[in-house]
Motif scaffolding. Structure first.
Motif, PDB file in Angstrom:
ATOM      1  N   SER A  17      -6.742   0.345  -1.862  1.00  0.00           N
ATOM      2  CA  SER A  17      -7.568  -0.668  -2.509  1.00  0.00           C
ATOM      3  C   SER A  17      -7.273  -0.740  -4.005  1.00  0.00           C
ATOM      4  O   SER A  17      -7.314  -1.818  -4.599  1.00  0.00           O
ATOM      5  N   ASP A  18      -6.971   0.390  -4.621  1.00  0.00           N
ATOM      6  CA  ASP A  18      -6.571   0.410  -6.033  1.00  0.00           C
ATOM      7  C   ASP A  18      -5.056   0.277  -6.111  1.00  0.00           C
ATOM      8  O   ASP A  18      -4.335   1.208  -6.484  1.00  0.00           O
ATOM      9  N   ILE A  38     -14.155  -4.397  -1.649  1.00  0.00           N
ATOM     10  CA  ILE A  38     -13.444  -4.869  -2.839  1.00  0.00           C
ATOM     11  C   ILE A  38     -13.587  -6.387  -2.968  1.00  0.00           C
ATOM     12  O   ILE A  38     -13.805  -6.924  -4.063  1.00  0.00           O
ATOM     13  N   GLN A  39     -13.474  -7.100  -1.835  1.00  0.00           N
ATOM     14  CA  GLN A  39     -13.585  -8.563  -1.861  1.00  0.00           C
ATOM     15  C   GLN A  39     -14.963  -9.003  -2.341  1.00  0.00           C
ATOM     16  O   GLN A  39     -15.094  -9.985  -3.084  1.00  0.00           O
ATOM     17  N   SER A  56       0.819  -1.214   0.000  1.00  0.00           N
ATOM     18  CA  SER A  56       0.000   0.000   0.000  1.00  0.00           C
ATOM     19  C   SER A  56       0.853   1.265   0.000  1.00  0.00           C
ATOM     20  O   SER A  56       1.954   1.298   0.555  1.00  0.00           O
ATOM     21  N   GLY A  80      -7.031  -5.744   1.348  1.00  0.00           N
ATOM     22  CA  GLY A  80      -8.103  -5.577   0.373  1.00  0.00           C
ATOM     23  C   GLY A  80      -9.415  -5.432   1.108  1.00  0.00           C
ATOM     24  O   GLY A  80      -9.866  -6.353   1.786  1.00  0.00           O
ATOM     25  N   THR A  81     -10.038  -4.255   1.041  1.00  0.00           N
ATOM     26  CA  THR A  81     -11.245  -3.992   1.820  1.00  0.00           C
ATOM     27  C   THR A  81     -12.327  -5.025   1.524  1.00  0.00           C
ATOM     28  O   THR A  81     -12.377  -5.616   0.441  1.00  0.00           O
TER      29      THR A  81
END
Length: 399
Positions: free
Chosen positions: A135-136, A387-388, A129, A383-384
């Motif tokens: 997340s992106d 997002i998952q 990160s 990964g939030t």
């Protein structure tokens, strides 16, 4: 996976349980029980105890120095480690970068780095990160520029767990800006004490130091610190993230917390002759948390059953990540509920000197609050969960 019918599996469980009861460092277990932060020396001592036994790299195949356990044995080992209260193994070495190295690294890289990882002698951090790439992750701007026989690294990594304990860090770095953003990323390693690296602690709301910001300013590393092919880092990162997201399950630890909560609820009065365990709202939440862990365990067993020898969990690992982190938050919220209800009962006496010493919540309230705060972040890192759920919808369900 059937964990109940093989007598050899129960013999293995007894062996593991005996090791943690008699041979694992008692001072480390005590610090973990109190929820105290571990020093770098504590982390090394804990992991070296497992490494000396040959059990630190529990999921590694024999050819790379692992114990060669079946999936069932690995699962039992994780259960018993959590049940004994052993500090969670720092995953960045044995769970994350180790499989990358023995799958994609050269023979020289395997010889150089795998022994220190599996023996617990060297700690690792993960540089993924960035301040503008969470997340992106594919938007990362951390750069690695090839200059002769070296790469020059520049940029900032953030939310870097255990960097204060690490000897090495593996980073996703941009080596090309000409094509799709995922195609220009490479997987590069560096020592943490290289000139130009600055580690800045990030103290979390519970007062603990688990996270860091790591800044690289013209850090030079040998070109053979590149793992695999240049531009293939995104592919390697997805392989790693499958291991990361299934590592959140920690079924044994969650079962231990639930048992602890049942003990608390059976001892804490809520007024008159009733106990917290008799409170319908609390009992319902405790039952729901138990069911959540049951569902998580069955899902983990299904995912692991589909993993072939030496393979990585697939996109279904996202399901495990969501279930594991939401279950953790359900459980730790119950500690706050227990302390809060008991606090209301005892409020009238709270001005009496020494009142907390006799309060049933004294032993679990402070560490419970700390754990509660810690699990708030679980649905964000790795990964939030949002997002998952997108990954599950598109790649698992095909929506």
């Amino acid at each position: 996976m059937d964990l109940s019918t093989d007598p050899k599996l129960e013999d293995f469980r007894a062996e593991v349980r005996a090791f943690f009861a008699h041979d694992f460092p008692k001072d480390i277990l005590e610090k973990a029980r109190r929820g105290a932060s571990l020093t770098t020396e504590d982390v090394r001592k804990s992991e070296k105890a497992l490494g000396d036994k040959g059990w630190l790299a529990a999921a590694w195949p024999v050819e790379h120095g692992g114990p060669g356990w079946s999936l069932e044995e690995q699962y039992v080992f994780d259960e018993e480690l959590e049940r004994a209260g052993v500090p969670t193994v720092t995953p960045m070495g044995v769970i994350y970068v180790g499989p990358i190295l023995y799958t994609f690294g050269t023979d020289a890289q395997k010889e150089r780095w795998l022994p220190g990882i599996r023996e617990g002698r060297e700690g690792w951090a993960q540089g993924y990160s960035e301040p503008e790439a969470g997340s992106d992750l594919a938007s990362l701007q951390f750069s690695a520029v090839r200059e002769g026989d070296e790469y020059v690294l520049n940029g900032t990594k953030i939310w870097t767990s255990a960097a204060q304990h690490a000897d090495w860090i593996f980073c996703l770095a941009r080596t090309d800006n000409s094509g799709k953003k995922q195609e220009g990323i490479s997987f590069i390693i560096s020592e943490m004490d290289r000139p130009g690296i600055t580690v800045t602690p990030i103290i979390t709301i519970d007062g603990k130091h688990a996270l860091n910001q790591v800044t690289f300013e013209n850090v030079r590393v040998p070109a053979d610190y590149l793992i695999g092919e240049e531009g293939k880092g995104w592919t390697y990162s997805q392989y790693l993230l499958g291991h990361e997201r299934t590592s959140y399950a920690r079924i044994g630890g969650k079962r231990k917390q639930l048992a602890h909560l049942r003990e608390i609820a059976s001892a804490v009065p809520t007024g008159g002759n009733s106990r917290l365990i008799d409170d319908p709202a609390f009992a319902r939440k405790l039952t729901e948390a138990n069911l959540a862990v049951d569902a998580l365990e069955m899902t983990v067993l299904r995912v692991l059953s589909a993993v072939k020898d030496g393979g990585a969990p697939g996109k279904e690992a996202s399901i495990v990540k969501v279930l594991a982190t939401t279950a953790a938050q359900q459980i730790t919220t119950l500690y706050l509920d227990a302390a809060g209800l008991n606090g209301v009962r005892g409020f009238a006496d709270s001005v009496t000197p020494g009142w907390l010493a006799d309060d049933p919540s004294a032993a679990f309230a402070a560490p419970g609050v700390s754990t509660y705060f810690g699990t708030r972040a679980q649905s964000i890192y790795g990964g939030t969960n949002e997002i998952q759920r997108g990954i599950i919808a598109k790649r698992v369900l095909g929506l």
